[in-house]
Design a protein around this motif. Structure first.
Motif, PDB file in Angstrom:
ATOM      1  N   ALA A 174       7.517   7.643  -5.698  1.00 50.07           N
ATOM      2  CA  ALA A 174       6.591   8.736  -5.385  1.00 50.07           C
ATOM      3  C   ALA A 174       5.187   8.212  -5.111  1.00 50.07           C
ATOM      4  O   ALA A 174       4.543   8.612  -4.130  1.00 50.07           O
ATOM      5  N   THR A 175       4.701   7.307  -5.960  1.00 50.89           N
ATOM      6  CA  THR A 175       3.350   6.774  -5.751  1.00 50.89           C
ATOM      7  C   THR A 175       3.267   5.956  -4.471  1.00 50.89           C
ATOM      8  O   THR A 175       2.253   5.984  -3.766  1.00 50.89           O
ATOM      9  N   THR A 176       4.327   5.206  -4.158  1.00 57.36           N
ATOM     10  CA  THR A 176       4.327   4.424  -2.921  1.00 57.36           C
ATOM     11  C   THR A 176       4.271   5.324  -1.703  1.00 57.36           C
ATOM     12  O   THR A 176       3.484   5.103  -0.768  1.00 57.36           O
ATOM     13  N   ILE A 177       5.094   6.366  -1.699  1.00 57.85           N
ATOM     14  CA  ILE A 177       5.121   7.278  -0.557  1.00 57.85           C
ATOM     15  C   ILE A 177       3.793   8.012  -0.417  1.00 57.85           C
ATOM     16  O   ILE A 177       3.242   8.132   0.682  1.00 57.85           O
ATOM     17  N   VAL A 178       3.273   8.499  -1.532  1.00 57.18           N
ATOM     18  CA  VAL A 178       2.004   9.239  -1.483  1.00 57.18           C
ATOM     19  C   VAL A 178       0.866   8.338  -1.028  1.00 57.18           C
ATOM     20  O   VAL A 178       0.016   8.736  -0.222  1.00 57.18           O
ATOM     21  N   THR A 179       0.845   7.094  -1.532  1.00 61.64           N
ATOM     22  CA  THR A 179      -0.234   6.171  -1.153  1.00 61.64           C
ATOM     23  C   THR A 179      -0.203   5.879   0.337  1.00 61.64           C
ATOM     24  O   THR A 179      -1.240   5.942   1.018  1.00 61.64           O
ATOM     25  N   TYR A 180       0.969   5.553   0.864  1.00 57.04           N
ATOM     26  CA  TYR A 180       1.055   5.250   2.286  1.00 57.04           C
ATOM     27  C   TYR A 180       0.767   6.476   3.142  1.00 57.04           C
ATOM     28  O   TYR A 180       0.170   6.364   4.229  1.00 57.04           O
ATOM     29  N   ALA A 181       1.187   7.649   2.680  1.00 57.60           N
ATOM     30  CA  ALA A 181       0.887   8.869   3.431  1.00 57.60           C
ATOM     31  C   ALA A 181      -0.613   9.123   3.480  1.00 57.60           C
ATOM     32  O   ALA A 181      -1.169   9.477   4.531  1.00 57.60           O
ATOM     33  N   LEU A 182      -1.290   8.920   2.347  1.00 56.66           N
ATOM     34  CA  LEU A 182      -2.739   9.104   2.329  1.00 56.66           C
ATOM     35  C   LEU A 182      -3.450   8.069   3.188  1.00 56.66           C
ATOM     36  O   LEU A 182      -4.421   8.387   3.886  1.00 56.66           O
ATOM     37  N   THR A 220     -11.591  -1.253   3.104  1.00 51.73           N
ATOM     38  CA  THR A 220     -12.048  -0.967   1.749  1.00 51.73           C
ATOM     39  C   THR A 220     -11.556   0.390   1.286  1.00 51.73           C
ATOM     40  O   THR A 220     -11.066   0.553   0.165  1.00 51.73           O
ATOM     41  N   ILE A 221     -11.683   1.383   2.152  1.00 56.61           N
ATOM     42  CA  ILE A 221     -11.227   2.725   1.784  1.00 56.61           C
ATOM     43  C   ILE A 221      -9.718   2.747   1.606  1.00 56.61           C
ATOM     44  O   ILE A 221      -9.187   3.378   0.685  1.00 56.61           O
ATOM     45  N   GLY A 222      -9.011   2.038   2.487  1.00 58.12           N
ATOM     46  CA  GLY A 222      -7.552   2.002   2.368  1.00 58.12           C
ATOM     47  C   GLY A 222      -7.082   1.325   1.103  1.00 58.12           C
ATOM     48  O   GLY A 222      -6.073   1.708   0.517  1.00 58.12           O
ATOM     49  N   MET A 223      -7.815   0.290   0.659  1.00 59.98           N
ATOM     50  CA  MET A 223      -7.452  -0.375  -0.585  1.00 59.98           C
ATOM     51  C   MET A 223      -7.872   0.417  -1.807  1.00 59.98           C
ATOM     52  O   MET A 223      -7.353   0.214  -2.898  1.00 59.98           O
ATOM     53  N   LEU A 224      -8.847   1.308  -1.647  1.00 61.68           N
ATOM     54  CA  LEU A 224      -9.298   2.112  -2.781  1.00 61.68           C
ATOM     55  C   LEU A 224      -8.253   3.137  -3.195  1.00 61.68           C
ATOM     56  O   LEU A 224      -8.146   3.478  -4.370  1.00 61.68           O
ATOM     57  N   LEU A 225      -7.459   3.613  -2.239  1.00 64.58           N
ATOM     58  CA  LEU A 225      -6.442   4.612  -2.552  1.00 64.58           C
ATOM     59  C   LEU A 225      -5.376   4.069  -3.506  1.00 64.58           C
ATOM     60  O   LEU A 225      -5.049   4.729  -4.500  1.00 64.58           O
ATOM     61  N   PRO A 226      -4.783   2.877  -3.246  1.00 66.98           N
ATOM     62  CA  PRO A 226      -3.819   2.366  -4.226  1.00 66.98           C
ATOM     63  C   PRO A 226      -4.422   2.127  -5.597  1.00 66.98           C
ATOM     64  O   PRO A 226      -3.724   2.223  -6.607  1.00 66.98           O
ATOM     65  N   SER A 227      -5.707   1.788  -5.652  1.00 68.12           N
ATOM     66  CA  SER A 227      -6.334   1.541  -6.952  1.00 68.12           C
ATOM     67  C   SER A 227      -6.509   2.823  -7.746  1.00 68.12           C
ATOM     68  O   SER A 227      -6.608   2.787  -8.975  1.00 68.12           O
TER      69      SER A 227
END
Length: 214
Positions: free
Chosen positions: A145-153, A179-186
């Motif tokens: 779920a977290t992987t799918i949500v992260t990539y979707a965001l 930077t913004i893209g890496m901030l989402l997984p964090s």
């Protein structure tokens, strides 16, 4: 944690002492919380070790920086790189705090799952096996779920940046998509940690309700 809590209540049932325990002035919630607290107290060496190892989260950050591996933990530093030294220090402290709180949240959630299974089961072996099976299934679901949500965001964010950057009179030069893209997984571990703590409290409450009706 689940091995201890999964056998806490069902062991009393097997020994025939659960009815004696429920015959006292203690409420079902007090019994459940007492069992949970007793099991967690046995894990104090692990908790103490996590607190001691908290400063070594900086070593993890340094290693990720040296090998040029932008891990999710480094997203805080990447986002604060152009801000100020204070922001970098705050980012390091947040990563250190996260390194301690995440295992504690995992421990609380796993213990709550084992306690609920222990209340519902009638055999210690079945309770322990069911608790670990449920935890593994939940972990797999959360990971997917977290992987799918992260990539979707991330896809949605990059698409939005492209649309904004192509518009007239817009300037996104100061926005770093990486930077913004890496901030989402964090941010996802923070979200999962909060969900785990809330879910642990709900599971303990459900365990008390199930014990009261059994």
């Amino acid at each position: 944690a689940p091995a201890l809590t999964a056998s806490a209540v069902v062991r009393e049932r097997e020994l025939g002492t659960l009815d004696l325990l429920r015959g006292t002035l203690l409420s079902e919630r007090s019994i459940v919380l007492g069992k949970l607290g007793a099991c967690l107290m046995q894990l104090w060496p692990g908790v103490f070790l996590l607190i001691i190892l908290t400063p070594f989260q900086v070593v993890k950050l340094a290693w990720g920086t040296l090998c040029l591996c932008p891990t999710p933990d480094l997203a805080f530093l990447m986002a604060a790189y152009d801000a100020s030294p204070v922001a970098i220090v705050v980012s390091i402290l947040l990563v250190m705090l996260m390194g301690t709180l995440r295992p504690l949240a995992d421990m609380a959630f796993n213990a709550a799952v084992g306690l609920l299974v222990s209340v519902m089961a009638h055999s210690t072996g079945v309770a322990v096996a069911s608790a670990y099976g449920a935890i593994l299934a939940i972990r797999a679901f959360v990971y997917l779920a977290t992987t799918i949500v992260t990539y979707a965001l991330m896809l949605g964010l990059f698409g939005w940046l492209d649309s904004v950057g192509s518009g007239p009179g817009t300037d996104v030069a100061t926005m770093d998509p990486w930077t913004i893209g890496m901030l989402l997984p964090s941010l996802m571990p923070f979200v999962v940690m909060i969900i785990q703590l809330v879910a642990a409290g709900l599971l303990v409450w459900v365990a008390a309700q199930v014990l009261a009706r059994s």
